[in-house]
Design an enzyme around this catalytic site. Structure first.
Site, PDB file in Angstrom:
ATOM      1  CG  ASP A  84     -12.260   1.580   2.432  1.00 39.40           C
ATOM      2  OD1 ASP A  84     -12.030   0.390   2.189  1.00 39.40           O
ATOM      3  OD2 ASP A  84     -13.307   2.153   2.076  1.00 39.40           O
TER       4      ASP A  84
ATOM      5  CG  ASP B 115      -4.327  -1.832  -4.137  1.00 39.85           C
ATOM      6  OD1 ASP B 115      -5.202  -2.087  -4.984  1.00 39.85           O
ATOM      7  OD2 ASP B 115      -4.569  -1.280  -3.046  1.00 39.85           O
TER       8      ASP B 115
ATOM      9  CG  ASP C  85      -2.134   0.962   0.989  1.00 37.17           C
ATOM     10  OD1 ASP C  85      -2.505   1.190  -0.177  1.00 37.17           O
ATOM     11  OD2 ASP C  85      -2.657   1.485   1.990  1.00 37.17           O
TER      12      ASP C  85
END
Length: 498
Positions: free
Chosen positions: A470, A299, A261
Protein backbone atom coordinates in the site's frame (compact mmCIF):
# COMPACT_ATOMS: atom_id res chain seq x y z
CA UNK A 1 -45.15 -26.26 -32.67
CA UNK A 2 -42.16 -26.89 -34.95
CA UNK A 3 -41.46 -30.52 -35.86
CA UNK A 4 -38.49 -32.10 -37.59
CA UNK A 5 -38.85 -35.09 -39.85
CA UNK A 6 -36.44 -37.41 -41.62
CA UNK A 7 -34.70 -40.73 -41.17
CA UNK A 8 -31.46 -41.34 -39.34
CA UNK A 9 -28.71 -42.36 -41.68
CA UNK A 10 -27.03 -44.68 -39.19
CA UNK A 11 -25.51 -47.42 -41.29
CA UNK A 12 -22.34 -45.56 -42.26
CA UNK A 13 -22.01 -43.53 -39.07
CA UNK A 14 -19.71 -44.40 -36.15
CA UNK A 15 -21.33 -45.23 -32.82
CA UNK A 16 -20.81 -41.77 -31.30
CA UNK A 17 -22.18 -40.03 -34.36
CA UNK A 18 -25.22 -42.32 -34.29
CA UNK A 19 -26.03 -41.34 -30.74
CA UNK A 20 -25.77 -37.64 -31.53
CA UNK A 21 -27.28 -37.56 -34.99
CA UNK A 22 -30.00 -34.99 -35.56
CA UNK A 23 -32.42 -35.11 -38.54
CA UNK A 24 -31.91 -32.21 -40.91
CA UNK A 25 -34.53 -29.54 -41.55
CA UNK A 26 -34.61 -25.74 -41.80
CA UNK A 27 -33.58 -24.11 -38.55
CA UNK A 28 -36.23 -22.37 -36.49
CA UNK A 29 -33.78 -19.73 -35.26
CA UNK A 30 -34.16 -16.30 -36.83
CA UNK A 31 -31.32 -15.11 -39.03
CA UNK A 32 -30.04 -12.55 -36.56
CA UNK A 33 -26.29 -12.06 -36.06
CA UNK A 34 -24.97 -14.93 -33.99
CA UNK A 35 -24.15 -14.00 -30.41
CA UNK A 36 -20.55 -14.79 -29.53
CA UNK A 37 -20.56 -13.75 -25.86
CA UNK A 38 -23.04 -13.69 -23.04
CA UNK A 39 -26.32 -15.56 -23.44
CA UNK A 40 -26.34 -17.76 -26.54
CA UNK A 41 -29.61 -19.64 -26.06
CA UNK A 42 -32.66 -17.86 -27.45
CA UNK A 43 -35.92 -17.73 -25.48
CA UNK A 44 -34.63 -19.97 -22.71
CA UNK A 45 -37.47 -18.93 -20.38
CA UNK A 46 -40.09 -19.71 -23.07
CA UNK A 47 -41.72 -16.35 -22.47
CA UNK A 48 -42.11 -16.19 -26.27
CA UNK A 49 -43.68 -19.63 -26.49
CA UNK A 50 -41.64 -22.10 -28.53
CA UNK A 51 -39.98 -19.44 -30.69
CA UNK A 52 -36.41 -20.47 -31.53
CA UNK A 53 -36.95 -24.14 -30.64
CA UNK A 54 -37.59 -27.18 -32.83
CA UNK A 55 -38.71 -30.71 -32.03
CA UNK A 56 -38.54 -34.13 -33.61
CA UNK A 57 -40.43 -37.16 -32.36
CA UNK A 58 -42.02 -35.12 -29.57
CA UNK A 59 -45.10 -32.90 -29.38
CA UNK A 60 -43.83 -29.52 -28.15
CA UNK A 61 -45.88 -26.75 -26.50
CA UNK A 62 -45.15 -23.86 -24.14
CA UNK A 63 -47.39 -23.44 -21.11
CA UNK A 64 -46.95 -20.99 -18.24
CA UNK A 65 -43.40 -20.09 -19.25
CA UNK A 66 -42.27 -23.71 -19.50
CA UNK A 67 -41.67 -25.99 -22.46
CA UNK A 68 -43.57 -29.28 -22.39
CA UNK A 69 -42.39 -32.04 -24.74
CA UNK A 70 -44.59 -35.14 -24.89
CA UNK A 71 -43.06 -38.46 -25.98
CA UNK A 72 -45.35 -41.41 -26.68
CA UNK A 73 -42.97 -44.02 -25.29
CA UNK A 74 -42.68 -46.03 -28.48
CA UNK A 75 -39.14 -44.90 -29.31
CA UNK A 76 -36.11 -47.09 -28.66
CA UNK A 77 -33.21 -44.65 -28.36
CA UNK A 78 -32.62 -41.21 -26.79
CA UNK A 79 -32.17 -39.47 -30.15
CA UNK A 80 -35.54 -40.68 -31.44
CA UNK A 81 -37.19 -37.70 -29.70
CA UNK A 82 -35.44 -34.34 -29.45
CA UNK A 83 -36.10 -30.70 -28.69
CA UNK A 84 -33.32 -28.23 -29.44
CA UNK A 85 -31.85 -25.12 -30.98
CA UNK A 86 -29.57 -24.64 -33.98
CA UNK A 87 -27.20 -22.02 -35.42
CA UNK A 88 -25.09 -21.73 -32.26
CA UNK A 89 -21.50 -20.47 -32.39
CA UNK A 90 -18.99 -22.71 -30.60
CA UNK A 91 -15.32 -21.70 -30.54
CA UNK A 92 -12.52 -24.17 -29.73
CA UNK A 93 -10.83 -23.77 -26.35
CA UNK A 94 -13.58 -21.47 -25.04
CA UNK A 95 -15.48 -22.17 -21.81
CA UNK A 96 -19.28 -22.40 -21.86
CA UNK A 97 -21.91 -23.10 -19.22
CA UNK A 98 -25.17 -24.93 -19.93
CA UNK A 99 -27.86 -24.91 -17.26
CA UNK A 100 -31.56 -25.70 -17.18
CA UNK A 101 -34.45 -26.83 -14.98
CA UNK A 102 -36.14 -30.13 -15.83
CA UNK A 103 -38.71 -32.60 -14.55
CA UNK A 104 -40.87 -35.33 -16.04
CA UNK A 105 -44.33 -36.79 -15.50
CA UNK A 106 -42.71 -40.08 -14.44
CA UNK A 107 -39.15 -41.12 -13.65
CA UNK A 108 -37.20 -40.71 -16.88
CA UNK A 109 -33.80 -39.99 -18.40
CA UNK A 110 -32.76 -36.94 -20.43
CA UNK A 111 -29.63 -36.56 -22.52
CA UNK A 112 -28.25 -33.04 -23.06
CA UNK A 113 -25.69 -32.38 -25.79
CA UNK A 114 -23.87 -29.41 -27.28
CA UNK A 115 -22.64 -30.59 -30.66
CA UNK A 116 -22.07 -30.02 -34.33
CA UNK A 117 -25.37 -29.55 -36.11
CA UNK A 118 -24.24 -31.65 -39.06
CA UNK A 119 -21.97 -34.56 -39.83
CA UNK A 120 -20.01 -35.93 -38.02
CA UNK A 121 -22.25 -34.60 -35.20
CA UNK A 122 -19.35 -34.36 -32.75
CA UNK A 123 -20.41 -33.48 -29.20
CA UNK A 124 -18.41 -31.17 -26.99
CA UNK A 125 -20.84 -31.76 -24.08
CA UNK A 126 -22.76 -35.02 -23.52
CA UNK A 127 -24.56 -35.62 -20.22
CA UNK A 128 -27.37 -37.99 -19.24
CA UNK A 129 -29.42 -37.21 -16.13
CA UNK A 130 -32.22 -38.88 -14.21
CA UNK A 131 -35.40 -36.85 -13.86
CA UNK A 132 -38.15 -37.11 -11.27
CA UNK A 133 -41.51 -35.40 -10.98
CA UNK A 134 -39.82 -32.62 -9.00
CA UNK A 135 -37.95 -29.96 -10.95
CA UNK A 136 -34.16 -30.06 -10.61
CA UNK A 137 -31.46 -27.61 -11.69
CA UNK A 138 -28.63 -28.97 -13.84
CA UNK A 139 -25.49 -27.05 -14.78
CA UNK A 140 -22.16 -27.91 -16.40
CA UNK A 141 -19.23 -25.76 -17.44
CA UNK A 142 -17.24 -27.21 -20.32
CA UNK A 143 -14.51 -26.26 -22.78
CA UNK A 144 -15.50 -26.48 -26.42
CA UNK A 145 -13.55 -28.85 -28.62
CA UNK A 146 -15.40 -27.86 -31.78
CA UNK A 147 -15.32 -24.84 -34.08
CA UNK A 148 -18.62 -24.19 -35.79
CA UNK A 149 -21.26 -21.62 -36.64
CA UNK A 150 -23.85 -24.39 -37.00
CA UNK A 151 -23.75 -25.82 -33.50
CA UNK A 152 -26.77 -27.42 -31.87
CA UNK A 153 -28.13 -27.64 -28.35
CA UNK A 154 -30.16 -30.85 -28.06
CA UNK A 155 -32.27 -32.41 -25.34
CA UNK A 156 -32.73 -36.07 -26.28
CA UNK A 157 -35.91 -37.49 -24.75
CA UNK A 158 -36.46 -40.84 -26.46
CA UNK A 159 -36.05 -44.38 -25.20
CA UNK A 160 -38.61 -44.09 -22.39
CA UNK A 161 -40.57 -47.23 -21.46
CA UNK A 162 -43.89 -45.39 -21.07
CA UNK A 163 -45.41 -42.18 -22.44
CA UNK A 164 -43.68 -39.24 -20.76
CA UNK A 165 -44.11 -35.48 -20.56
CA UNK A 166 -40.81 -33.60 -20.16
CA UNK A 167 -40.82 -30.04 -18.77
CA UNK A 168 -37.90 -27.66 -19.41
CA UNK A 169 -37.37 -24.12 -18.15
CA UNK A 170 -34.65 -21.49 -17.67
CA UNK A 171 -32.38 -22.93 -20.34
CA UNK A 172 -29.16 -20.93 -20.50
CA UNK A 173 -25.98 -21.33 -22.52
CA UNK A 174 -23.40 -18.66 -21.76
CA UNK A 175 -19.78 -17.75 -22.33
CA UNK A 176 -17.53 -14.91 -21.12
CA UNK A 177 -19.59 -14.41 -18.00
CA UNK A 178 -18.80 -14.95 -14.33
CA UNK A 179 -20.29 -18.44 -14.63
CA UNK A 180 -17.33 -19.53 -16.74
CA UNK A 181 -14.87 -17.87 -14.36
CA UNK A 182 -12.82 -14.69 -14.28
CA UNK A 183 -9.73 -14.31 -16.42
CA UNK A 184 -6.50 -14.52 -14.43
CA UNK A 185 -3.84 -11.99 -15.42
CA UNK A 186 -0.91 -14.21 -16.46
CA UNK A 187 1.51 -11.35 -15.79
CA UNK A 188 0.21 -10.34 -12.36
CA UNK A 189 2.81 -9.25 -9.84
CA UNK A 190 2.63 -12.43 -7.75
CA UNK A 191 2.96 -14.64 -10.82
CA UNK A 192 5.94 -12.61 -12.01
CA UNK A 193 7.64 -13.01 -8.63
CA UNK A 194 6.98 -16.75 -8.62
CA UNK A 195 8.42 -17.04 -12.13
CA UNK A 196 11.53 -15.14 -11.09
CA UNK A 197 11.97 -17.10 -7.84
CA UNK A 198 11.00 -20.72 -8.55
CA UNK A 199 13.34 -22.12 -5.88
CA UNK A 200 12.12 -19.86 -3.09
CA UNK A 201 10.38 -22.05 -0.47
CA UNK A 202 7.42 -19.64 -0.47
CA UNK A 203 6.88 -19.81 -4.23
CA UNK A 204 4.54 -22.81 -4.41
CA UNK A 205 2.08 -21.56 -1.80
CA UNK A 206 2.13 -17.99 -3.14
CA UNK A 207 1.36 -19.36 -6.59
CA UNK A 208 -1.48 -21.56 -5.37
CA UNK A 209 -2.99 -19.07 -2.93
CA UNK A 210 -2.35 -15.72 -4.65
CA UNK A 211 -0.93 -15.72 -8.18
CA UNK A 212 -3.46 -18.20 -9.59
CA UNK A 213 -6.35 -16.03 -8.35
CA UNK A 214 -5.28 -12.51 -9.36
CA UNK A 215 -8.13 -11.74 -11.72
CA UNK A 216 -7.76 -7.97 -12.17
CA UNK A 217 -5.37 -5.86 -14.21
CA UNK A 218 -4.73 -2.18 -13.43
CA UNK A 219 -4.13 0.36 -16.20
CA UNK A 220 -2.78 3.86 -15.56
CA UNK A 221 -0.12 6.41 -16.41
CA UNK A 222 2.44 3.69 -16.87
CA UNK A 223 0.63 3.53 -20.23
CA UNK A 224 1.40 6.65 -22.28
CA UNK A 225 -1.19 9.46 -22.29
CA UNK A 226 -3.50 10.10 -25.15
CA UNK A 227 -1.48 9.49 -28.30
CA UNK A 228 -3.33 7.01 -30.56
CA UNK A 229 0.01 5.48 -31.50
CA UNK A 230 0.81 4.53 -27.88
CA UNK A 231 0.31 1.19 -26.23
CA UNK A 232 -2.82 1.64 -24.12
CA UNK A 233 -5.40 0.64 -26.72
CA UNK A 234 -3.29 -2.34 -27.80
CA UNK A 235 -2.63 -3.43 -24.22
CA UNK A 236 -6.30 -3.29 -23.29
CA UNK A 237 -7.31 -5.01 -26.53
CA UNK A 238 -4.81 -7.80 -26.04
CA UNK A 239 -5.91 -8.37 -22.46
CA UNK A 240 -9.64 -8.37 -23.19
CA UNK A 241 -9.07 -10.48 -26.30
CA UNK A 242 -7.08 -13.09 -24.39
CA UNK A 243 -9.94 -13.41 -21.92
CA UNK A 244 -12.52 -13.68 -24.71
CA UNK A 245 -10.45 -16.39 -26.38
CA UNK A 246 -10.88 -18.49 -23.23
CA UNK A 247 -14.51 -17.55 -22.64
CA UNK A 248 -13.62 -15.98 -19.30
CA UNK A 249 -14.54 -12.56 -17.96
CA UNK A 250 -11.78 -9.92 -17.60
CA UNK A 251 -11.76 -7.25 -14.88
CA UNK A 252 -9.90 -4.01 -15.55
CA UNK A 253 -9.18 -1.03 -13.31
CA UNK A 254 -8.85 2.39 -14.94
CA UNK A 255 -6.56 4.38 -12.63
CA UNK A 256 -5.26 7.46 -14.36
CA UNK A 257 -7.23 10.47 -13.08
CA UNK A 258 -5.09 13.65 -12.82
CA UNK A 259 -4.08 14.30 -9.22
CA UNK A 260 -4.54 10.65 -8.38
CA UNK A 261 -4.43 9.79 -4.65
CA UNK A 262 -4.08 13.49 -3.74
CA UNK A 263 -0.32 13.25 -3.96
CA UNK A 264 -0.18 10.19 -1.68
CA UNK A 265 1.63 6.91 -2.09
CA UNK A 266 -0.13 6.16 -5.41
CA UNK A 267 0.14 9.67 -6.83
CA UNK A 268 0.29 10.26 -10.55
CA UNK A 269 -2.25 10.17 -13.33
CA UNK A 270 -2.70 11.89 -16.67
CA UNK A 271 -1.08 15.29 -17.05
CA UNK A 272 -4.29 17.21 -17.81
CA UNK A 273 -8.04 16.72 -18.29
CA UNK A 274 -7.58 16.65 -22.07
CA UNK A 275 -4.89 13.98 -21.81
CA UNK A 276 -7.11 11.97 -19.49
CA UNK A 277 -10.00 12.06 -21.95
CA UNK A 278 -7.68 11.03 -24.77
CA UNK A 279 -6.40 8.17 -22.59
CA UNK A 280 -9.96 7.04 -21.79
CA UNK A 281 -10.78 7.14 -25.50
CA UNK A 282 -7.97 4.69 -26.16
CA UNK A 283 -8.85 2.55 -23.13
CA UNK A 284 -12.50 2.16 -24.16
CA UNK A 285 -11.65 1.53 -27.81
CA UNK A 286 -9.35 -1.27 -26.68
CA UNK A 287 -12.31 -3.03 -25.04
CA UNK A 288 -14.19 -2.82 -28.35
CA UNK A 289 -17.55 -3.88 -26.93
CA UNK A 290 -16.30 -7.26 -25.69
CA UNK A 291 -17.27 -8.60 -22.26
CA UNK A 292 -15.45 -6.79 -19.45
CA UNK A 293 -15.91 -5.46 -15.94
CA UNK A 294 -14.33 -2.03 -15.41
CA UNK A 295 -13.67 -0.55 -11.98
CA UNK A 296 -13.40 3.16 -12.65
CA UNK A 297 -10.89 5.33 -10.78
CA UNK A 298 -10.59 4.07 -7.20
CA UNK A 299 -10.86 6.91 -4.65
CA UNK A 300 -11.45 9.61 -7.29
CA UNK A 301 -15.07 10.34 -6.37
CA UNK A 302 -14.54 10.39 -2.61
CA UNK A 303 -11.47 12.62 -2.95
CA UNK A 304 -13.54 15.12 -4.94
CA UNK A 305 -15.06 16.13 -1.60
CA UNK A 306 -11.63 17.10 -0.22
CA UNK A 307 -11.10 20.79 -0.94
CA UNK A 308 -7.45 20.62 0.09
CA UNK A 309 -6.91 17.86 -2.44
CA UNK A 310 -8.93 19.38 -5.26
CA UNK A 311 -7.63 22.94 -4.97
CA UNK A 312 -10.59 24.22 -6.98
CA UNK A 313 -10.52 21.43 -9.62
CA UNK A 314 -13.52 19.38 -8.44
CA UNK A 315 -15.64 20.44 -11.41
CA UNK A 316 -12.93 19.25 -13.78
CA UNK A 317 -12.87 15.89 -12.01
CA UNK A 318 -16.62 15.50 -12.29
CA UNK A 319 -16.37 16.30 -15.99
CA UNK A 320 -13.62 13.71 -16.55
CA UNK A 321 -15.49 10.97 -14.68
CA UNK A 322 -18.69 11.81 -16.54
CA UNK A 323 -16.78 11.56 -19.81
CA UNK A 324 -15.35 8.18 -18.80
CA UNK A 325 -18.66 6.65 -17.72
CA UNK A 326 -20.33 7.94 -20.87
CA UNK A 327 -17.70 6.45 -23.19
CA UNK A 328 -17.67 3.14 -21.35
CA UNK A 329 -21.46 2.99 -21.58
CA UNK A 330 -21.15 3.47 -25.34
CA UNK A 331 -19.22 0.20 -25.52
CA UNK A 332 -22.50 -1.66 -25.10
CA UNK A 333 -24.17 -4.04 -22.65
CA UNK A 334 -21.27 -6.51 -22.44
CA UNK A 335 -19.16 -3.87 -20.63
CA UNK A 336 -20.13 -3.30 -16.98
CA UNK A 337 -18.68 -0.21 -15.31
CA UNK A 338 -18.52 0.30 -11.55
CA UNK A 339 -17.69 3.82 -10.43
CA UNK A 340 -15.69 3.72 -7.23
CA UNK A 341 -17.42 4.85 -4.04
CA UNK A 342 -14.66 4.50 -1.47
CA UNK A 343 -15.37 2.40 1.60
CA UNK A 344 -17.67 2.32 4.61
CA UNK A 345 -15.19 4.04 6.91
CA UNK A 346 -14.55 6.89 4.50
CA UNK A 347 -18.23 7.66 4.11
CA UNK A 348 -19.72 6.69 7.46
CA UNK A 349 -16.81 7.83 9.65
CA UNK A 350 -16.26 4.74 11.80
CA UNK A 351 -12.53 5.25 12.30
CA UNK A 352 -10.55 5.48 15.54
CA UNK A 353 -10.35 9.26 15.49
CA UNK A 354 -14.12 9.57 15.51
CA UNK A 355 -13.93 11.89 12.51
CA UNK A 356 -17.26 12.20 10.76
CA UNK A 357 -17.16 10.70 7.28
CA UNK A 358 -18.30 12.21 4.03
CA UNK A 359 -21.84 11.02 4.68
CA UNK A 360 -24.23 9.07 2.47
CA UNK A 361 -26.02 12.17 1.17
CA UNK A 362 -22.76 13.80 0.10
CA UNK A 363 -21.35 10.61 -1.43
CA UNK A 364 -24.53 10.07 -3.43
CA UNK A 365 -24.29 13.66 -4.67
CA UNK A 366 -20.65 13.16 -5.70
CA UNK A 367 -21.48 9.96 -7.57
CA UNK A 368 -24.38 11.61 -9.34
CA UNK A 369 -22.13 14.48 -10.48
CA UNK A 370 -19.65 11.89 -11.76
CA UNK A 371 -22.05 10.04 -14.08
CA UNK A 372 -23.27 7.14 -11.96
CA UNK A 373 -26.50 7.03 -13.98
CA UNK A 374 -24.47 5.73 -16.95
CA UNK A 375 -22.60 3.06 -14.97
CA UNK A 376 -23.71 -0.40 -13.94
CA UNK A 377 -23.08 0.49 -10.31
CA UNK A 378 -20.43 1.25 -7.70
CA UNK A 379 -17.32 -0.46 -6.35
CA UNK A 380 -16.59 -0.42 -2.63
CA UNK A 381 -13.68 -1.40 -0.40
CA UNK A 382 -11.10 -1.23 -3.20
CA UNK A 383 -7.63 -1.81 -1.71
CA UNK A 384 -9.26 -1.86 1.71
CA UNK A 385 -10.05 -4.36 4.44
CA UNK A 386 -13.64 -4.05 5.66
CA UNK A 387 -15.33 -7.45 5.69
CA UNK A 388 -18.01 -8.24 3.14
CA UNK A 389 -21.06 -7.76 5.44
CA UNK A 390 -19.80 -4.28 6.41
CA UNK A 391 -19.18 -3.41 2.75
CA UNK A 392 -22.54 -4.82 1.63
CA UNK A 393 -24.33 -2.80 4.31
CA UNK A 394 -22.59 0.39 3.22
CA UNK A 395 -23.24 -0.23 -0.47
CA UNK A 396 -26.90 -1.11 0.14
CA UNK A 397 -27.43 2.12 2.08
CA UNK A 398 -25.61 4.18 -0.52
CA UNK A 399 -27.46 2.69 -3.49
CA UNK A 400 -30.75 3.25 -1.66
CA UNK A 401 -29.75 6.90 -1.29
CA UNK A 402 -28.92 7.13 -5.00
CA UNK A 403 -32.34 5.72 -5.79
CA UNK A 404 -34.25 8.02 -3.44
CA UNK A 405 -32.32 11.21 -4.20
CA UNK A 406 -31.63 10.85 -7.91
CA UNK A 407 -33.75 7.95 -9.20
CA UNK A 408 -30.61 5.98 -10.07
CA UNK A 409 -30.62 2.20 -9.69
CA UNK A 410 -27.13 0.88 -8.96
CA UNK A 411 -25.59 -2.45 -8.14
CA UNK A 412 -22.23 -2.92 -6.45
CA UNK A 413 -19.06 -4.97 -6.31
CA UNK A 414 -16.86 -5.54 -3.23
CA UNK A 415 -13.09 -5.92 -3.14
CA UNK A 416 -12.56 -9.12 -1.14
CA UNK A 417 -8.85 -9.55 -1.83
CA UNK A 418 -7.73 -8.76 1.72
CA UNK A 419 -10.87 -8.65 3.85
CA UNK A 420 -10.82 -12.16 5.32
CA UNK A 421 -10.28 -10.78 8.83
CA UNK A 422 -12.10 -7.49 8.31
CA UNK A 423 -10.67 -4.07 9.07
CA UNK A 424 -7.81 -3.81 11.53
CA UNK A 425 -8.72 -2.45 14.96
CA UNK A 426 -6.53 -1.43 17.85
CA UNK A 427 -5.69 -4.55 19.87
CA UNK A 428 -7.74 -4.61 23.06
CA UNK A 429 -10.15 -1.98 21.72
CA UNK A 430 -12.75 -3.83 19.61
CA UNK A 431 -14.94 -0.73 19.32
CA UNK A 432 -12.18 1.36 17.78
CA UNK A 433 -13.48 0.74 14.25
CA UNK A 434 -11.51 0.29 11.08
CA UNK A 435 -8.12 1.94 11.28
CA UNK A 436 -4.92 1.47 9.35
CA UNK A 437 -5.03 1.50 5.58
CA UNK A 438 -1.34 0.84 4.81
CA UNK A 439 -0.21 -2.78 5.11
CA UNK A 440 -1.97 -3.31 8.46
CA UNK A 441 -1.08 -6.45 10.42
CA UNK A 442 -3.07 -9.65 10.80
CA UNK A 443 -5.15 -9.25 7.66
CA UNK A 444 -6.14 -12.29 5.59
CA UNK A 445 -7.09 -13.15 2.03
CA UNK A 446 -10.81 -12.97 1.34
CA UNK A 447 -12.91 -15.16 -0.96
CA UNK A 448 -11.64 -15.33 -4.53
CA UNK A 449 -13.46 -13.60 -7.39
CA UNK A 450 -16.98 -14.89 -7.91
CA UNK A 451 -20.56 -13.87 -8.57
CA UNK A 452 -22.29 -12.43 -5.54
CA UNK A 453 -25.46 -13.53 -3.80
CA UNK A 454 -29.02 -12.25 -3.84
CA UNK A 455 -29.36 -9.06 -1.86
CA UNK A 456 -25.61 -8.43 -1.74
CA UNK A 457 -22.80 -7.57 -4.10
CA UNK A 458 -23.23 -8.41 -7.75
CA UNK A 459 -19.61 -9.61 -7.75
CA UNK A 460 -17.03 -10.23 -5.05
CA UNK A 461 -13.69 -9.47 -6.70
CA UNK A 462 -10.01 -9.48 -5.93
CA UNK A 463 -9.38 -5.92 -7.10
CA UNK A 464 -6.22 -5.15 -5.14
CA UNK A 465 -3.55 -7.74 -5.96
CA UNK A 466 -2.66 -9.34 -2.60
CA UNK A 467 0.98 -8.88 -1.74
CA UNK A 468 1.22 -5.51 -3.49
CA UNK A 469 2.27 -2.90 -0.94
CA UNK A 470 0.00 0.00 0.00
CA UNK A 471 3.01 2.30 0.27
CA UNK A 472 6.05 3.22 2.32
CA UNK A 473 5.06 6.51 3.93
CA UNK A 474 5.26 7.31 7.64
CA UNK A 475 1.78 5.84 8.03
CA UNK A 476 3.01 2.42 6.91
CA UNK A 477 4.94 -0.19 8.92
CA UNK A 478 8.69 0.27 8.82
CA UNK A 479 10.27 -1.46 5.86
CA UNK A 480 7.14 -1.41 3.69
CA UNK A 481 7.89 -1.46 -0.05
CA UNK A 482 6.73 1.41 -2.29
CA UNK A 483 3.10 1.40 -3.36
CA UNK A 484 2.31 -1.28 -5.91
CA UNK A 485 5.49 -3.30 -5.43
CA UNK A 486 4.95 -7.00 -4.71
CA UNK A 487 6.28 -8.37 -1.43
CA UNK A 488 6.36 -12.12 -0.77
CA UNK A 489 6.38 -11.34 2.95
CA UNK A 490 3.12 -9.38 2.67
CA UNK A 491 1.62 -12.12 0.49
CA UNK A 492 2.55 -14.87 2.93
CA UNK A 493 1.21 -12.83 5.85
CA UNK A 494 -2.15 -12.55 4.04
CA UNK A 495 -2.18 -16.30 3.41
CA UNK A 496 -1.56 -17.01 7.11
CA UNK A 497 -3.50 -14.06 8.55
CA UNK A 498 -0.38 -13.32 10.55
Amino acid sequence: MIMRSGLLRAAAAPALALALLTPTAPSAVAADPQPVYGELAANGTFAAGTTGWWSSGAAMTATGGELVASVDGATADPWDAIVGQDALRFRPGVRYTLSFDARASVAATLRATAQLGGEPYTATLDRTVALTTTSQRFSWTFTSGIDTTTGALNFQLGGQPVPTDFVLDNVSLTTSTAREGFYTDPDNTAATWVGDNPLDPRAARIKASVADHNTVKWFGDWDADGDPTTAIRTEVSNYVGAAADQGRLPVLVAYNIPGRDCGGASSGGAGSPDLYKAWIDQFTQGIAGRPAIVVLEPDAVAQASDDACMKGTAEQRFDMLWYATQHLQQQGPSVRTYLDAGNATWTLGADLSGTQGIGLERMAYLLNRSGISMARGISVNVSNFDDTPVSDDYAARLTARLRSDFGVTSRWVVDTSRNGNGGWVVPGSPDSGHVGFCNPPQRRLGVTSRAGSAGGAEYQLWIKNPGDSDGDSDQCPAGSPPAGRFSPDLAEALIDGA
